[in-house]
Design a protein around this motif. Structure first.
Motif, mmCIF file in Angstrom:
data_model
loop_
_atom_site.group_PDB
_atom_site.id
_atom_site.type_symbol
_atom_site.label_atom_id
_atom_site.label_comp_id
_atom_site.label_asym_id
_atom_site.label_seq_id
_atom_site.Cartn_x
_atom_site.Cartn_y
_atom_site.Cartn_z
ATOM 1 N N PRO A 179 0.818 -1.222 0.000
ATOM 2 C CA PRO A 179 0.000 0.000 0.000
ATOM 3 C C PRO A 179 0.851 1.271 0.000
ATOM 4 C CG PRO A 179 -0.935 -1.624 1.489
ATOM 5 C CD PRO A 179 0.385 -2.179 1.043
ATOM 6 N N ARG A 180 2.039 1.217 0.593
ATOM 7 C CA ARG A 180 2.893 2.409 0.646
ATOM 8 C C ARG A 180 3.429 2.793 -0.726
ATOM 9 N NH1 ARG A 180 7.399 2.705 4.899
ATOM 10 N NH2 ARG A 180 8.278 0.988 3.663
ATOM 11 N N THR A 181 3.590 1.804 -1.640
ATOM 12 C CA THR A 181 4.164 2.107 -2.952
ATOM 13 C C THR A 181 3.116 2.541 -3.968
ATOM 14 O OG1 THR A 181 3.962 -0.192 -3.735
ATOM 15 C CG2 THR A 181 5.993 0.414 -2.568
ATOM 16 N N ALA A 182 1.844 2.440 -3.639
ATOM 17 C CA ALA A 182 0.786 2.621 -4.639
ATOM 18 C C ALA A 182 0.804 4.014 -5.260
ATOM 19 C CB ALA A 182 -0.572 2.337 -4.003
ATOM 20 N N GLU A 183 0.942 5.048 -4.450
ATOM 21 C CA GLU A 183 0.855 6.410 -4.977
ATOM 22 C C GLU A 183 1.989 6.702 -5.949
ATOM 23 O OE1 GLU A 183 0.691 11.069 -3.416
ATOM 24 O OE2 GLU A 183 0.606 9.404 -1.971
ATOM 25 N N LEU A 184 3.228 6.375 -5.561
ATOM 26 C CA LEU A 184 4.356 6.651 -6.440
ATOM 27 C C LEU A 184 4.329 5.737 -7.664
ATOM 28 C CD1 LEU A 184 6.858 8.176 -7.133
ATOM 29 C CD2 LEU A 184 8.177 6.700 -5.591
ATOM 30 N N ALA A 185 3.897 4.496 -7.495
ATOM 31 C CA ALA A 185 3.787 3.592 -8.642
ATOM 32 C C ALA A 185 2.816 4.148 -9.676
ATOM 33 C CB ALA A 185 3.361 2.204 -8.181
ATOM 34 N N ALA A 186 1.720 4.725 -9.224
ATOM 35 C CA ALA A 186 0.753 5.325 -10.141
ATOM 36 C C ALA A 186 1.354 6.533 -10.850
ATOM 37 C CB ALA A 186 -0.510 5.716 -9.376
ATOM 38 N N GLU A 187 2.127 7.310 -10.115
ATOM 39 C CA GLU A 187 2.783 8.466 -10.724
ATOM 40 C C GLU A 187 3.784 8.028 -11.785
ATOM 41 O OE1 GLU A 187 5.761 12.109 -9.399
ATOM 42 O OE2 GLU A 187 4.546 11.096 -7.886
ATOM 43 N N LEU A 188 4.533 6.975 -11.498
ATOM 44 C CA LEU A 188 5.498 6.469 -12.474
ATOM 45 C C LEU A 188 4.788 5.948 -13.721
ATOM 46 C CD1 LEU A 188 7.897 4.575 -10.040
ATOM 47 C CD2 LEU A 188 8.356 6.734 -11.226
ATOM 48 N N ALA A 189 3.663 5.274 -13.516
ATOM 49 C CA ALA A 189 2.912 4.732 -14.649
ATOM 50 C C ALA A 189 2.365 5.840 -15.543
ATOM 51 C CB ALA A 189 1.778 3.849 -14.145
ATOM 52 N N ALA A 190 2.058 6.990 -14.940
ATOM 53 C CA ALA A 190 1.487 8.095 -15.705
ATOM 54 C C ALA A 190 2.553 8.949 -16.380
ATOM 55 C CB ALA A 190 0.636 8.972 -14.783
ATOM 56 N N ALA A 191 3.794 8.867 -15.916
ATOM 57 C CA ALA A 191 4.864 9.689 -16.484
ATOM 58 C C ALA A 191 5.245 9.190 -17.869
ATOM 59 C CB ALA A 191 6.074 9.672 -15.558
ATOM 60 N N ARG A 192 5.733 10.099 -18.710
ATOM 61 C CA ARG A 192 6.086 9.732 -20.082
ATOM 62 C C ARG A 192 7.363 8.893 -20.125
ATOM 63 N NH1 ARG A 192 7.249 13.884 -25.164
ATOM 64 N NH2 ARG A 192 7.601 12.260 -26.743
ATOM 65 N N ASN A 193 8.405 9.373 -19.497
ATOM 66 C CA ASN A 193 9.693 8.671 -19.524
ATOM 67 C C ASN A 193 10.373 8.712 -18.156
ATOM 68 O OD1 ASN A 193 10.194 7.641 -22.244
ATOM 69 N ND2 ASN A 193 10.093 9.794 -22.899
ATOM 70 N N PRO A 194 9.799 8.017 -17.168
ATOM 71 C CA PRO A 194 10.452 7.973 -15.861
ATOM 72 C C PRO A 194 11.731 7.136 -15.919
ATOM 73 C CG PRO A 194 8.596 6.475 -15.908
ATOM 74 C CD PRO A 194 8.564 7.217 -17.206
ATOM 75 N N VAL A 195 12.777 7.653 -15.308
ATOM 76 C CA VAL A 195 14.086 6.990 -15.319
ATOM 77 C C VAL A 195 14.495 6.689 -13.883
ATOM 78 C CG1 VAL A 195 16.505 7.151 -16.012
ATOM 79 C CG2 VAL A 195 14.728 8.297 -17.382
ATOM 80 N N ALA A 196 14.772 5.423 -13.602
ATOM 81 C CA ALA A 196 15.296 5.033 -12.295
ATOM 82 C C ALA A 196 16.810 5.135 -12.315
ATOM 83 C CB ALA A 196 14.877 3.605 -11.960
#
Length: 293
Positions: A143-160
């Motif tokens: 549950p703690r990762t859900a918000e950032l995971a959604a943000e990453l999914a919505a980003a065009r080119n997220p880079v780790a």
């Protein structure tokens, strides 16, 4: 299990999550090739001197059938019939992996025992689908990762971006052995990525985020990701589209498990330090399409 079992592959499991994953992938591949049962020696995690290492394979929902597998001794690499192997592997074959891909892996017969690092994608070449099914990265979500995971999914080119420090910095000797990447590598990787990827957004993962941020001073738009466990970090890293990895099996697996078909993975040409005693084949850690700088 008093007698030898001819249709068996056993793997000695130890180290951090990235090492465990390479060991498991090699065992899974060999068991599939031989049509053999797969089992594991996990006694390392019962020892008091294991440090902060934990058996992370279970976080993927992997069941680990237990067996006693010959221990790993650095400096030995053999694949031959051994009468002294403990049951249930007596009379079988054994491979000890110190560095890179050993082609004798392809000639092993059951019962077979594996000990070592197996840090090469060649060990599971042709079995990638099975490895991806075993390492279902969604199982590491919380549950703690859900918000950032959604943000990453919505980003065009997220880079780790991953900066590994931790035990690499214990002493000058460990730095010379493992190698410690500095800003030059990351800014060179940034330039290579931006020549190929439009409008990237950068997310920084590190076991020492304050020093990592200081190391990359001047990097505009770099967002540190903090407050998560290592296993949550792997889930979030793999949710990115592109990757700038460290000389770390942890970030290697996060990048390899990344699902974007057009992902760009940039890693270091020099994986180890100058005092690393074994020859290194750079293709062991650079699957087709990865870029090493």
């Amino acid at each position: 299990m008093r007698n030898a079992r001819p249709n068996l592959v056993g793997v000695n499991i130890y180290g951090g999550l990235g090492n465990q994953m390479f060991q498991y992938a090699a065992g899974l591949t060999l068991s599939e090739r031989l049509g053999a049962e797969l089992c594991f020696d996990i006694r390392h995690y019962e020892r008091k001197d294991r440090g902060d290492r934990r058996l992370g394979l279970r976080d993927f929902g992997i069941e680990l059938q237990s067996a006693r597998v010959p221990p790993f001794k650095i400096g030995r690499r053999i694949a031959t019939a051994l009468r002294l192997l403990p049951t249930p592997f007596r009379g079988g074959t054994r491979l000890v992996s110190v560095e890179g891909f050993d082609p004798r892996f392809l000639k092993l017969t059951a019962p077979a025992a594996l000990s070592g690092f197996f840090q090469s994608w060649h060990y599971f070449e042709g079995h990638e689908a099975s490895v991806r099914r075993a390492f279902d990265i969604k199982r590491l979500a919380t549950p703690r990762t859900a918000e950032l995971a959604a943000e990453l999914a919505a980003a065009r080119n997220p880079v780790a971006i991953h900066i590994r420090r931790g035990d690499y910095t214990n002493s000058p000797e460990t730095v010379a052995f493992f190698g410690l990447l500095h800003a030059e590598h990351y800014f060179a990787a940034k330039a290579a990525l931006e020549a190929r990827v439009e409008r990237p957004t950068y997310f920084l993962f590190s076991d020492d985020p304050d020093i990592a941020l200081a190391e990359l001073q001047g990097w505009q738009g770099l967002r540190p990701v903090t407050g998560f466990s290592a296993y949550e970090d792997m889930h979030l890293m793999s949710s990115c589209r592109h990757f700038i990895i460290a000389n770390s099996t942890f970030s290697w697996w996060a990048a390899w498990l990344g699902a974007a078909p057009d992902k760009l993975v940039i890693g270091p040409k020099q994986w180890f330090g100058p005092d690393y005693p074994y020859p290194v084949d750079p293709t062991d850690r650079s699957p087709p399409g990865w870029l090493m700088v």
